[in-house]
Design a protein around this motif. Structure first.
Motif, PDB file in Angstrom:
ATOM      1  N   ASN A 105       0.587  -1.577   0.307  1.00  0.00           N
ATOM      2  CA  ASN A 105       0.025  -0.056  -0.168  1.00  0.00           C
ATOM      3  C   ASN A 105       1.009   1.018   0.202  1.00  0.00           C
ATOM      4  O   ASN A 105       0.600   2.075  -0.578  1.00  0.00           O
ATOM      5  CB  ASN A 105      -0.758  -0.197   1.095  1.00  0.00           C
ATOM      6  N   ALA A 106       2.098   1.107   0.843  1.00  0.00           N
ATOM      7  CA  ALA A 106       2.659   2.496   0.627  1.00  0.00           C
ATOM      8  C   ALA A 106       3.199   2.811  -0.423  1.00  0.00           C
ATOM      9  O   ALA A 106       3.195   3.953  -1.274  1.00  0.00           O
ATOM     10  CB  ALA A 106       4.312   1.841   1.626  1.00  0.00           C
ATOM     11  N   VAL A 107       4.151   1.230  -1.599  1.00  0.00           N
ATOM     12  CA  VAL A 107       4.376   2.097  -2.798  1.00  0.00           C
ATOM     13  C   VAL A 107       2.915   2.408  -3.791  1.00  0.00           C
ATOM     14  O   VAL A 107       3.043   2.538  -4.827  1.00  0.00           O
ATOM     15  CB  VAL A 107       4.619   0.466  -3.564  1.00  0.00           C
ATOM     16  N   SER A 108       1.941   1.948  -3.657  1.00  0.00           N
ATOM     17  CA  SER A 108       0.374   1.631  -4.190  1.00  0.00           C
ATOM     18  C   SER A 108       0.027   3.993  -4.394  1.00  0.00           C
ATOM     19  O   SER A 108      -0.061   4.138  -5.305  1.00  0.00           O
ATOM     20  CB  SER A 108      -0.871   1.114  -4.161  1.00  0.00           C
ATOM     21  N   ILE A 109       0.616   4.308  -2.835  1.00  0.00           N
ATOM     22  CA  ILE A 109       0.214   5.579  -2.884  1.00  0.00           C
ATOM     23  C   ILE A 109       1.217   6.180  -2.830  1.00  0.00           C
ATOM     24  O   ILE A 109       0.958   7.076  -4.025  1.00  0.00           O
ATOM     25  CB  ILE A 109       0.522   5.714  -1.046  1.00  0.00           C
ATOM     26  N   VAL A 110       2.702   5.643  -3.646  1.00  0.00           N
ATOM     27  CA  VAL A 110       3.338   6.733  -3.941  1.00  0.00           C
ATOM     28  C   VAL A 110       3.644   6.462  -5.259  1.00  0.00           C
ATOM     29  O   VAL A 110       3.499   7.688  -6.485  1.00  0.00           O
ATOM     30  CB  VAL A 110       4.981   5.859  -3.977  1.00  0.00           C
ATOM     31  N   ASN A 111       2.980   5.472  -6.508  1.00  0.00           N
ATOM     32  CA  ASN A 111       3.131   5.490  -7.638  1.00  0.00           C
ATOM     33  C   ASN A 111       2.235   5.448  -8.018  1.00  0.00           C
ATOM     34  O   ASN A 111       1.655   5.936  -9.552  1.00  0.00           O
ATOM     35  CB  ASN A 111       3.371   3.572  -8.183  1.00  0.00           C
ATOM     36  N   GLU A 112       0.500   5.246  -7.703  1.00  0.00           N
ATOM     37  CA  GLU A 112      -0.857   5.378  -7.696  1.00  0.00           C
ATOM     38  C   GLU A 112      -1.335   6.273  -7.425  1.00  0.00           C
ATOM     39  O   GLU A 112      -2.974   6.691  -7.961  1.00  0.00           O
ATOM     40  CB  GLU A 112      -1.348   3.790  -7.876  1.00  0.00           C
ATOM     41  N   GLY A 113      -1.327   6.765  -5.877  1.00  0.00           N
ATOM     42  CA  GLY A 113      -2.223   7.854  -5.289  1.00  0.00           C
ATOM     43  C   GLY A 113      -2.903   6.714  -4.644  1.00  0.00           C
ATOM     44  O   GLY A 113      -4.259   7.373  -3.836  1.00  0.00           O
ATOM     45  N   VAL A 122      -5.973  11.777  -0.163  1.00  0.00           N
ATOM     46  CA  VAL A 122      -5.836  13.593   0.027  1.00  0.00           C
ATOM     47  C   VAL A 122      -5.040  13.738  -1.218  1.00  0.00           C
ATOM     48  O   VAL A 122      -4.471  12.794  -2.003  1.00  0.00           O
ATOM     49  CB  VAL A 122      -4.074  14.096   1.516  1.00  0.00           C
ATOM     50  N   LYS A 123      -4.228  14.899  -1.531  1.00  0.00           N
ATOM     51  CA  LYS A 123      -3.473  14.842  -2.762  1.00  0.00           C
ATOM     52  C   LYS A 123      -2.867  13.780  -2.974  1.00  0.00           C
ATOM     53  O   LYS A 123      -1.858  13.905  -2.076  1.00  0.00           O
ATOM     54  CB  LYS A 123      -3.120  15.992  -2.897  1.00  0.00           C
ATOM     55  N   HIS A 124      -2.441  13.414  -4.282  1.00  0.00           N
ATOM     56  CA  HIS A 124      -1.853  12.768  -4.727  1.00  0.00           C
ATOM     57  C   HIS A 124      -0.263  13.842  -4.594  1.00  0.00           C
ATOM     58  O   HIS A 124      -0.314  14.412  -5.656  1.00  0.00           O
ATOM     59  CB  HIS A 124      -1.320  11.474  -5.617  1.00  0.00           C
ATOM     60  N   LYS A 125       0.843  12.981  -4.183  1.00  0.00           N
ATOM     61  CA  LYS A 125       2.385  14.476  -4.430  1.00  0.00           C
ATOM     62  C   LYS A 125       3.011  13.877  -6.141  1.00  0.00           C
ATOM     63  O   LYS A 125       3.132  12.339  -5.810  1.00  0.00           O
ATOM     64  CB  LYS A 125       3.184  14.264  -3.466  1.00  0.00           C
ATOM     65  N   LYS A 126       3.904  14.188  -6.652  1.00  0.00           N
ATOM     66  CA  LYS A 126       4.601  14.694  -7.612  1.00  0.00           C
ATOM     67  C   LYS A 126       5.582  12.995  -7.221  1.00  0.00           C
ATOM     68  O   LYS A 126       6.039  12.235  -7.853  1.00  0.00           O
ATOM     69  CB  LYS A 126       5.216  15.001  -8.607  1.00  0.00           C
ATOM     70  N   ASP A 127       6.351  13.627  -6.106  1.00  0.00           N
ATOM     71  CA  ASP A 127       7.527  12.959  -5.604  1.00  0.00           C
ATOM     72  C   ASP A 127       7.230  12.670  -3.981  1.00  0.00           C
ATOM     73  O   ASP A 127       6.813  13.338  -3.350  1.00  0.00           O
ATOM     74  CB  ASP A 127       8.563  13.830  -5.627  1.00  0.00           C
ATOM     75  N   TYR A 128       7.353  11.889  -3.685  1.00  0.00           N
ATOM     76  CA  TYR A 128       7.465  11.526  -2.178  1.00  0.00           C
ATOM     77  C   TYR A 128       9.217  11.380  -0.911  1.00  0.00           C
ATOM     78  O   TYR A 128       9.102  10.190  -1.612  1.00  0.00           O
ATOM     79  CB  TYR A 128       6.420   9.741  -1.760  1.00  0.00           C
ATOM     80  N   GLU A 129       8.995  11.331  -0.541  1.00  0.00           N
ATOM     81  CA  GLU A 129      10.615  11.092   1.346  1.00  0.00           C
ATOM     82  C   GLU A 129       9.603  10.688   2.508  1.00  0.00           C
ATOM     83  O   GLU A 129       8.976  10.821   2.660  1.00  0.00           O
ATOM     84  CB  GLU A 129      10.692  13.010   1.290  1.00  0.00           C
ATOM     85  N   VAL A 130      10.250   9.467   2.023  1.00  0.00           N
ATOM     86  CA  VAL A 130       9.601   8.562   3.053  1.00  0.00           C
ATOM     87  C   VAL A 130      10.767   7.938   3.868  1.00  0.00           C
ATOM     88  O   VAL A 130      11.958   7.799   4.426  1.00  0.00           O
ATOM     89  CB  VAL A 130       9.143   7.420   2.286  1.00  0.00           C
ATOM     90  N   LEU A 131      10.072   7.677   5.384  1.00  0.00           N
ATOM     91  CA  LEU A 131      10.390   7.635   6.223  1.00  0.00           C
ATOM     92  C   LEU A 131       9.921   5.893   6.704  1.00  0.00           C
ATOM     93  O   LEU A 131       9.188   5.606   7.452  1.00  0.00           O
ATOM     94  CB  LEU A 131      10.713   8.590   7.532  1.00  0.00           C
ATOM     95  N   LYS A 149       8.204   4.165  -7.677  1.00  0.00           N
ATOM     96  CA  LYS A 149       8.570   5.758  -8.433  1.00  0.00           C
ATOM     97  C   LYS A 149       8.738   6.980  -8.094  1.00  0.00           C
ATOM     98  O   LYS A 149       8.013   7.625  -7.250  1.00  0.00           O
ATOM     99  CB  LYS A 149       7.823   5.933  -9.404  1.00  0.00           C
ATOM    100  N   ARG A 150      10.010   7.847  -8.357  1.00  0.00           N
ATOM    101  CA  ARG A 150       9.970   9.246  -7.545  1.00  0.00           C
ATOM    102  C   ARG A 150       9.338   8.748  -6.491  1.00  0.00           C
ATOM    103  O   ARG A 150       9.509  10.180  -5.675  1.00  0.00           O
ATOM    104  CB  ARG A 150       9.199  10.354  -7.872  1.00  0.00           C
ATOM    105  N   VAL A 151      10.604   8.042  -5.552  1.00  0.00           N
ATOM    106  CA  VAL A 151      10.663   8.017  -3.938  1.00  0.00           C
ATOM    107  C   VAL A 151      12.138   8.057  -3.025  1.00  0.00           C
ATOM    108  O   VAL A 151      13.239   7.701  -3.708  1.00  0.00           O
ATOM    109  CB  VAL A 151       9.772   6.819  -3.801  1.00  0.00           C
ATOM    110  N   LYS A 152      11.926   9.097  -2.616  1.00  0.00           N
ATOM    111  CA  LYS A 152      13.660   8.895  -1.412  1.00  0.00           C
ATOM    112  C   LYS A 152      12.958   8.266  -0.099  1.00  0.00           C
ATOM    113  O   LYS A 152      12.213   8.546   0.198  1.00  0.00           O
ATOM    114  CB  LYS A 152      13.801  10.852  -1.105  1.00  0.00           C
ATOM    115  N   VAL A 153      13.888   7.535  -0.029  1.00  0.00           N
ATOM    116  CA  VAL A 153      13.730   7.306   1.635  1.00  0.00           C
ATOM    117  C   VAL A 153      15.169   6.496   2.915  1.00  0.00           C
ATOM    118  O   VAL A 153      15.796   6.788   2.041  1.00  0.00           O
ATOM    119  CB  VAL A 153      13.740   4.798   1.439  1.00  0.00           C
ATOM    120  N   THR A 154      14.669   7.532   4.020  1.00  0.00           N
ATOM    121  CA  THR A 154      15.203   7.274   4.811  1.00  0.00           C
ATOM    122  C   THR A 154      14.818   6.247   5.963  1.00  0.00           C
ATOM    123  O   THR A 154      13.880   6.144   6.050  1.00  0.00           O
ATOM    124  CB  THR A 154      15.514   9.041   5.836  1.00  0.00           C
TER     125      THR A 154
END
Length: 305
Positions: A105-113, A122-131, A149-154
Motif C-alpha cells: 500500500n505504501a508503493v501503491s500510494i507513491v505510484n498510483e495515489g 489527500v492530494k497525490h504528490k509527484k514525489d515522496y520522501e519516506v521514512l 517511483k520518484r521516491v526518496k527513502v530514509t
C-alpha cells in the motif's frame, strides 16, 4: 559414511519432526540446498546422488541447529520479501509476509495515489520522501525504494547492528545509493534545535506483542529473534504511544503515516490517532488472511496550536 541425498533428507525430516519443527520436510530440503548450493528447482535431480562423509557431517550440523530451534532463515542467512532477497541474522527480525500489505500500500500510494485500492483522501504528490522508523533488516524501506517511483527513502533504527544489516541489504537490492540511514530511537534522529526534519510518509512496524505473550511464542521467535523488536509492553502499545504524538511534527502538509499493528489492536491504535486533532482520515486495512494489519492516518489540514 556416504549416503544418497534422498535418504539423507528423509533422515533429516524425521529428526526435525521429532523435535517439533512445523515444516520439517521443507526445512530438511532447504538445508541441503543451502549446504550444496543447489537451486530449489533442481533439487529433484540430486535425489540419487551420493555424498561423502564430510558433506553428511556438515548437513547434520545444520540439522542440529534447526532441531534446537534456530530459525531456518538465520541458518541460511536470508529471507525472501516482496520478491526481493534480504540478509538476516539474530540482530534483526525475520521479514514476514504479514508486513507485505503495508509495503504494497505504501508503493501503491507513491505510484498510483491509492490506499486499499481507493483514491487517497489527500492530494497525490509527484514525489515522496519516506521514512521507515525502526527499520530492522530494512525490508520495508528498501522494498519501497526498489518498487516505488520518484521516491526518496530514509531508514532509522536504534540498533546499530540492525542498521549494518539494512545497509548491506540496500546494496544487495541495488538501492544502496538511494537510501539514507540514521541511528537513533524512533524520531530522535530528526529533531533539530531549530527545525525538525519532515517527510511525506512515515511507515513503521513497531514492537507490538504484549510482554506476557512473549514466553508463549514459538521457540524460534522467543529464543532467537531480538526481543527489543518484539516486546510492546504490558498491552503491546508502548511504542505507539511514544511514536504517534511525535509523528505529526515530522510530516509535511497532508503527510501520511502507516503503522503495522497486531491483529487485536486496530481500535486501540485508531483511538490514539483520533485523540490527537492533528490527524484525520484514520483508517484500517486487513491482510490477506482477513486480520487487522495496518492503520493509516493523514496530517490534518489545520494543525493544533
Amino acid at each position: 559414511m556416504s549416503m544418497r541425498v534422498k535418504e539423507l533428507m528423509n533422515i533429516g525430516q524425521a529428526q526435525l519432526e521429532k523435535c517439533g519443527v512445523a515444516d520439517a520436510a521443507i526445512d530438511s530440503k532447504q538445508l541441503y540446498c543451502f549446504l550444496m548450493h543447489v537451486p530449489n528447482s533442481k533439487l529433484i535431480l540430486e535425489y540419487q546422488r551420493t555424498i561423502d562423509d564430510a558433506q553428511c557431517d556438515e548437513y547434520f550440523k545444520l540439522l542440529d541447529r534447526r532441531s534446537a530451534g534456530e530459525p531456518l532463515q538465520y541458518i541460511v542467512g536470508f529471507q525472501e520479501f516482496m520478491g526481493l532477497t534480504f540478509r538476516v541474522n539474530p540482530s534483526v527480525l525475520i521479514p514476514r509476509m504479514d508486513t507485505e500489505v503495508l509495503v504494497e500500500n505504501a508503493v501503491s500510494i507513491v505510484n498510483e495515489g491509492k490506499f486499499g485500492g481507493e483514491e487517497l483522501p489527500v492530494k497525490h504528490k509527484k514525489d515522496y520522501e519516506v521514512l521507515d522508523v525502526g527499520c530492522g533488516s530494512g525490508a520495508i524501506g528498501i522494498s519501497i525504494a526498489k518498487l516505488g517511483k520518484r521516491v526518496k527513502v530514509t531508514c532509522s533504527d536504534i540498533s546499530k547492528d540492525a542498521l549494518t544489516v539494512a545497509e548491506k541489504n540496500a546494496s544487495l537490492n541495488g538501492v544502496g545509493k538511494d537510501i539514507e540511514f540514521k541511528s537513533g530511537d524512533l524520531l530522535e534522529p530528526f529533531k533539530g534545535h531549530f527545525k525538525k526534519r519532515k517527510f511525506d510518509m512515515i511507515v513503521s512496524n513497531p514492537p507490538y506483542i504484549r510482554s506476557d505473550v512473549i514466553p508463549t511464542l514459538q521457540r524460534e521467535i522467543k529464543e532467537h529473534e531480538p526481543i527489543l523488536a518484539l516486546d510492546g509492553g504490558p498491552d503491546g502499545l508502548d511504542q505507539y504511544r511514544r511514536l504517534i504524538p511525535d509523528v505529526a511534527d515530522h510530516l509535511n502538509k497532508e503527510g501520511i503515516v502507516m503503522l503495522e499493528i497486531g491483529y487485536d489492536q486496530m481500535d486501540a491504535v485508531k483511538g490514539l490517532f483520533k485523540a490527537d486533532e492533528r490527524f484525520e482520515n484514520v483508517m484500517g486495512l486487513q491482510d490477506l488472511a482477513g486480520r487487522d494489519r495496518v492503520v493509516f492516518a493523514t496530517l490534518a489540514g489545520k494543525k493544533k496550536k
